[in-house]
Structure formats: structure tokens, C-alpha cells
Design a protein around this motif. Structure first.
Motif, PDB file in Angstrom:
ATOM      1  N   TYR A  58      34.316  41.611  51.465  1.00  0.00           N
ATOM      2  CA  TYR A  58      34.804  42.994  51.469  1.00  0.00           C
ATOM      3  C   TYR A  58      36.292  42.884  51.778  1.00  0.00           C
ATOM      4  O   TYR A  58      36.667  42.399  52.843  1.00  0.00           O
ATOM      5  N   HIS A  59      37.141  43.283  50.827  1.00  0.00           N
ATOM      6  CA  HIS A  59      38.587  43.054  50.952  1.00  0.00           C
ATOM      7  C   HIS A  59      39.331  44.337  51.324  1.00  0.00           C
ATOM      8  O   HIS A  59      38.926  45.426  50.916  1.00  0.00           O
ATOM      9  N   TYR A  60      40.433  44.157  52.007  1.00  0.00           N
ATOM     10  CA  TYR A  60      41.227  45.299  52.495  1.00  0.00           C
ATOM     11  C   TYR A  60      42.672  45.200  51.997  1.00  0.00           C
ATOM     12  O   TYR A  60      43.346  44.190  52.214  1.00  0.00           O
ATOM     13  N   ILE A  61      43.122  46.259  51.321  1.00  0.00           N
ATOM     14  CA  ILE A  61      44.531  46.325  50.892  1.00  0.00           C
ATOM     15  C   ILE A  61      45.195  47.491  51.619  1.00  0.00           C
ATOM     16  O   ILE A  61      44.681  48.612  51.610  1.00  0.00           O
ATOM     17  N   ARG A  62      46.318  47.211  52.228  1.00  0.00           N
ATOM     18  CA  ARG A  62      47.087  48.271  52.904  1.00  0.00           C
ATOM     19  C   ARG A  62      47.924  48.961  51.830  1.00  0.00           C
ATOM     20  O   ARG A  62      48.693  48.288  51.120  1.00  0.00           O
ATOM     21  N   SER A  63      47.805  50.285  51.705  1.00  0.00           N
ATOM     22  CA  SER A  63      48.464  50.961  50.582  1.00  0.00           C
ATOM     23  C   SER A  63      49.980  50.748  50.581  1.00  0.00           C
ATOM     24  O   SER A  63      50.591  50.613  49.526  1.00  0.00           O
ATOM     25  N   MET A  64      50.588  50.666  51.776  1.00  0.00           N
ATOM     26  CA  MET A  64      52.052  50.545  51.818  1.00  0.00           C
ATOM     27  C   MET A  64      52.516  49.262  51.129  1.00  0.00           C
ATOM     28  O   MET A  64      53.555  49.252  50.460  1.00  0.00           O
ATOM     29  N   ASN A  65      51.738  48.176  51.282  1.00  0.00           N
ATOM     30  CA  ASN A  65      52.113  46.913  50.629  1.00  0.00           C
ATOM     31  C   ASN A  65      52.028  47.049  49.109  1.00  0.00           C
ATOM     32  O   ASN A  65      52.845  46.506  48.365  1.00  0.00           O
ATOM     33  N   PHE A  66      51.024  47.799  48.678  1.00  0.00           N
ATOM     34  CA  PHE A  66      50.809  48.044  47.247  1.00  0.00           C
ATOM     35  C   PHE A  66      51.974  48.883  46.686  1.00  0.00           C
ATOM     36  O   PHE A  66      52.570  48.547  45.662  1.00  0.00           O
ATOM     37  N   TYR A  67      52.318  49.977  47.391  1.00  0.00           N
ATOM     38  CA  TYR A  67      53.407  50.853  46.926  1.00  0.00           C
ATOM     39  C   TYR A  67      54.734  50.078  46.873  1.00  0.00           C
ATOM     40  O   TYR A  67      55.482  50.169  45.910  1.00  0.00           O
ATOM     41  N   ARG A  68      54.994  49.307  47.953  1.00  0.00           N
ATOM     42  CA  ARG A  68      56.269  48.566  48.044  1.00  0.00           C
ATOM     43  C   ARG A  68      56.424  47.600  46.879  1.00  0.00           C
ATOM     44  O   ARG A  68      57.460  47.521  46.244  1.00  0.00           O
ATOM     45  N   LYS A  69      55.343  46.872  46.615  1.00  0.00           N
ATOM     46  CA  LYS A  69      55.370  45.866  45.548  1.00  0.00           C
ATOM     47  C   LYS A  69      55.628  46.543  44.194  1.00  0.00           C
ATOM     48  O   LYS A  69      56.435  46.064  43.387  1.00  0.00           O
ATOM     49  N   ALA A  70      54.950  47.672  43.955  1.00  0.00           N
ATOM     50  CA  ALA A  70      55.112  48.374  42.675  1.00  0.00           C
ATOM     51  C   ALA A  70      56.545  48.900  42.539  1.00  0.00           C
ATOM     52  O   ALA A  70      57.166  48.765  41.474  1.00  0.00           O
ATOM     53  N   LEU A  71      57.084  49.459  43.629  1.00  0.00           N
ATOM     54  CA  LEU A  71      58.448  50.016  43.559  1.00  0.00           C
ATOM     55  C   LEU A  71      59.477  48.921  43.270  1.00  0.00           C
ATOM     56  O   LEU A  71      60.439  49.130  42.533  1.00  0.00           O
ATOM     57  N   LYS A  72      59.237  47.742  43.837  1.00  0.00           N
ATOM     58  CA  LYS A  72      60.141  46.610  43.615  1.00  0.00           C
ATOM     59  C   LYS A  72      60.148  46.228  42.131  1.00  0.00           C
ATOM     60  O   LYS A  72      61.201  45.988  41.533  1.00  0.00           O
ATOM     61  N   LEU A  73      58.954  46.207  41.539  1.00  0.00           N
ATOM     62  CA  LEU A  73      58.838  45.848  40.122  1.00  0.00           C
ATOM     63  C   LEU A  73      59.503  46.908  39.241  1.00  0.00           C
ATOM     64  O   LEU A  73      60.174  46.585  38.258  1.00  0.00           O
ATOM     65  N   ILE A  74      59.323  48.182  39.615  1.00  0.00           N
ATOM     66  CA  ILE A  74      59.917  49.271  38.819  1.00  0.00           C
ATOM     67  C   ILE A  74      61.445  49.167  38.869  1.00  0.00           C
ATOM     68  O   ILE A  74      62.133  49.357  37.867  1.00  0.00           O
ATOM     69  N   LYS A  75      61.952  48.831  40.045  1.00  0.00           N
ATOM     70  CA  LYS A  75      63.407  48.725  40.216  1.00  0.00           C
ATOM     71  C   LYS A  75      63.993  47.661  39.284  1.00  0.00           C
ATOM     72  O   LYS A  75      65.063  47.832  38.710  1.00  0.00           O
ATOM     73  N   LYS A  76      63.239  46.568  39.117  1.00  0.00           N
ATOM     74  CA  LYS A  76      63.724  45.469  38.268  1.00  0.00           C
ATOM     75  C   LYS A  76      63.549  45.775  36.786  1.00  0.00           C
ATOM     76  O   LYS A  76      64.203  45.182  35.942  1.00  0.00           O
TER      77      LYS A  76
END
Ligand code: FAD
Length: 373
Positions: free
Chosen positions: A88-106
Motif C-alpha cells: 500500500y503506497h503513499y504519495i504526498r500531493s505536494m511532492n507530486f505538484y512540485r514535480k509537475a510544476l518543475k516539468l511545466i516550467k522547463k
């Protein structure tokens, strides 16, 4: 000057929208322009996404914690589940949002406008017009991911409302993830606690209500505090709060348009009988990106298999009819099926035969009573 015309416009920048971003980048889709319009000015750590999946999976880089064992309890009975090679895996949403925003910026072809609210959309012959509180845009196609509880059918929909705190602990005595702890009934509401030991000194403690009407944060808080007191956790420091309401039901029929699509919760991604949707959103995002690459068009969520829809309807109607049976219904179901089948059921991957096994694992008397109605 900002552009006002895009190939693809996505309304809402949450889980579905940003999951698609990860897949657009993975598939190197650079010849199409995308605009995401998100009403939040900035992202907060507003939720955690948990799911059952193999131990080495595509989300390893985002997973903060995994549990090889999980449990359920009712009265003084506890049922433990574990499945070889699954957690059973746990993802913290903030890490998900941060990673996506970084990719969008690039990225050169994906844009996100934060702090902009979509007010209205108008479908034209070959374009969709999107009006926001700041300006307006045209897109060849629009993907709408704005959650809307009114999109769900009034009949046969339950609400899953929950409030949880991430608490600092001196000593963590919890080891196993408790998916449904202390299943109970109070005033026609089905209630249970969701307890995730995140680290040596951090725990997520949530209280969940299944009910015909959604519950406010203040309403749930009373029950949550009562339970925290019982565990002597009511004075621990709260480092994060998580409140949510998930409609458990089916989306009403709506008109189809060749250039207007729905994604995420409003696209039917949430499993009606469980409220889980993260993996289903990932599956859709993967397929949607492939379709964009091949056919230059968004993709709707796959329709629920008939047997799964039937099973979920049965399940929900049973609860709506008589909520008092819920603790027994859920606990017997969990105790009587194999942990592997339980995972398949939660992820919506059961075949016909397995669906029948799930139905047979429920209390017979209750089912017969319902089927004879
Ligand atoms: C608190 C919480 C915890 C959950 N935990 C789990 C879990 O553990 N496992 C699981 O499988 N599922 C979970 N779910 C269910 C599901 O996976 C999530 O709800 C998921 O976030 C749904 O993705 P989405 O993109 O449809 O909606 P969201 O992620 O909510 O994204 C929608 C976005 O649209 C934006 N928006 C809304 N209106 C407008 C507007 N007018 N203009 C512009 N933007 C707008 C919102 O601000 C939001 O960012 C959880 C749901 C909640 C609410």
C-alpha cells in the motif's frame, strides 16, 4: 503578450491534469500547445494519494512510504492483509505538484496559469471558447477536470467525507496501515478511522464518514477529536490537515461533443464503491497521452465494465437502504476474500468470475433480501 489560442485547454490543474503532464513529457509530445487553467494561486499539501500496486512501479520516484501489511477492524476483531510483492503506497500531493510544476516550467509547449478561475465554456463548431475571471481563450479541444458533485446522479450516490491530521509523535506505536479501523455506526452514518504511520514520529489519523449527505469539517472534527483523545493523541502537534468529500456514485448522462472531454473525478475516474481514483487516473493519463500523440485528440475515461457497475450499484444501494449493516458487510467482505482479490476489487480490475466471488463473500441474508425487493 499572452497567447489566447491553444490546441488543447485543460480546466483545472489537479491530479488528472498534472498526471497527463507527466505522460505528455514522457511521450515527448512537443508539437501541440497546452494551457492548464487552475484557480488556486499556489499548491498546498492538501491530500495524500494511496493505492495498492506492485513494489517496483512507475511511481517509485514519488512514493514516500509503503506498507507491506494493512489491516481492518470492527469491534474487537482485526483482519490483516498482505500480498507477496504488493504494498500500500503513499504519495504526498505536494511532492507530486512540485514535480509537475518543475516539468511545466522547463517545457516549451505546456503552460499553466495559476490563480485563474474558469467561469464559462461555449462549444463552437471547431473550437471551444473558455471564459475566465481574467480573460478568454479558444482551444481546439477542452478537457474539463473541475470536480462537481452535481454531475453525480442524485439516486444511488453516497458521500465519503473525511478529516485527518498529520501528527507529530514522540514514540510511534502504530506499525501497520489501518485502512478501516474501528468500523462503527452512529446516527445512520458509517464511520471508520484511517491510520497511517508515516515515520518514527509522524502519523496520519483520519476519521471517515459514509453518509447520504456530505459532512462538514466541523462535524467530523468532533468525532476525530474523540478518537484522538482515546489514543492519547489529542495534544500532539498537528503539522498538516486533510479534509475531503468524495461522491461515491455514477456520473449522470450528458451530451457528448467531439471537442469537449472530461477527466479525473468528473470524468468517472473514481471507483464508485470505494472512492479510490489515483491509479485509474494514471491509467487514463497514460492512454490519453498516447492518443494525443497518435490522433491529436484527448481521450475520455474507459467506461466501467458492466459487471463492476452492477456490483458497485448493488453495494451502494445496500448501504443507502440500511447503513446499519455497513460494518458487518465490509468486515465480512474483507475477511472472506483473499487479499489479492481485495486489491483487484479496489482497483476495479476484477473479471466476471471474480466479481461473482466478491458478491458471494458478502452476508447472504442481506443480499437475498435486497435481490428479492
Ligand atoms: C482529500 C482527498 C484525498 C484522496 N485520497 C485518495 C487516495 O488516497 N487514493 C485514491 O486513489 N484517491 C484518493 N482521492 C480521490 C482522487 O484520487 C482525488 O480526488 C484526485 O485528486 C482527483 O483528481 P482530479 O484531477 O479529478 O481532481 P483534483 O485533483 O481535485 O483537481 C481539480 C482541480 O480543478 C481546480 N478547479 C476547480 N474549479 C476550477 C475552476 N472553476 N477554474 C479553474 N480550476 C478549477 C481545483 O482547484 C483543482 O486543482 C482523494 C480525494 C481527496 C479529495
Amino acid at each position: 503578450m499572452k497567447k489566447s489560442e491553444y490546441d488543447f485547454i485543460i480546466l483545472g490543474g489537479g491530479c488528472a491534469s498534472l498526471s497527463l503532464v507527466f505522460n505528455l513529457i514522457n511521450n515527448k509530445i512537443e508539437d501541440l500547445s497546452f494551457l492548464i487553467i487552475e484557480k488556486r494561486e499556489f499548491y498546498t499539501d492538501d491530500r495524500s494519494w494511496c493505492f495498492w500496486e506492485r513494489n517496483c512501479n512507475n511511481y517509485d520516484h514519488l512514493i514516500e512510504k509503503s506498507w507491506e501489511k494493512w489491516k481492518f477492524s470492527r469491534n474487537n476483531n482485526t483482519s490483516y492483509h498482505e500480498v507477496h510483492n504488493y504494498s500500500y503506497h503513499y504519495i504526498r500531493s505536494m511532492n507530486f505538484y512540485r514535480k509537475a510544476l518543475k516539468l511545466i516550467k522547463k517545457s516549451k509547449n505546456i503552460n499553466i496559469n495559476l490563480g485563474e478561475t474558469v467561469l464559462e465554456t461555449t462549444i463552437k463548431k471547431h473550437k471551444v471558447y473558455v471564459k475566465t475571471d481574467k480573460t478568454s481563450y479558444f482551444g481546439k479541444e477542452v478537457l474539463d477536470t473541475r470536480p462537481n458533485k452535481d454531475a453525480f446522479s442524485n439516486k444511488g450516490t453516497l458521500f465519503q467525507s473525511f478529516l485527518g491530521y498529520e501528527l507529530k509523535l514522540n514514540n510511534n506505536n502504530f506499525e501497520v496501515a489501518s485502512i478501516m479501523d474501528d468500523m462503527r455506526i452512529n446516527k445512520k452514518n458509517f464511520i471508520f478511522d484511517y491510520i497511517l504511520p508515516l515515520s518514527k514520529n509522524l502519523i496520519l489519523f483520519e476519521t471517515t464518514f459514509f453518509s447520504k449527505r456530505l459532512k462538514s469539517k466541523d462535524f467530523i472534527k468532533k468525532e476525530l477529536m474523540r478518537k484522538l483523545k482515546k489514543y492519547d493523541l489529542d495534544n500532539n502537534k498537528i503539522v498538516r490537515e486533510e479534509y475531503g468529500v468524495i461522491p461515491m456514485g455514477f456520473i449522470k448522462k450528458r451530451n457528448k461533443h467531439k471537442n469537449y472531454f472530461y477527466g479525473g473525478q468528473i470524468g468517472g475516474a473514481i471507483r464508485a464503491s470505494s472512492g479510490y481514483g489515483f491509479l485509474r487516473i494514471q491509467d487514463w493519463a497514460f492512454k490519453c497521452a498516447i492518443n494525443l500523440k497518435k490522433n491529436k485528440s484527448f481521450l475520455s475515461h474507459t467506461k466501467e465494465k458492466r459487471i463492476i457497475k452492477y456490483m458497485d450499484k448493488l453495494f451502494l444501494n445496500l448501504l443507502i437502504d440500511d447503513m446499519s449493516i455497513s460494518p458487518k458487510l465490509f468486515f465480512n467482505f474483507i475477511k472472506n476474500i483473499s487479499p489479492k482479490l481485495f486489491i483487484k476489487f479496489m482497483n476495479g480490475n476484477t473479471n466476471y468470475l471474480e466479481c461473482i466471488r466478491v458478491i458471494l463473500s458478502m452476508p447472504k441474508r442481506v443480499f437475498i433480501k435486497y435481490l428479492l425487493k
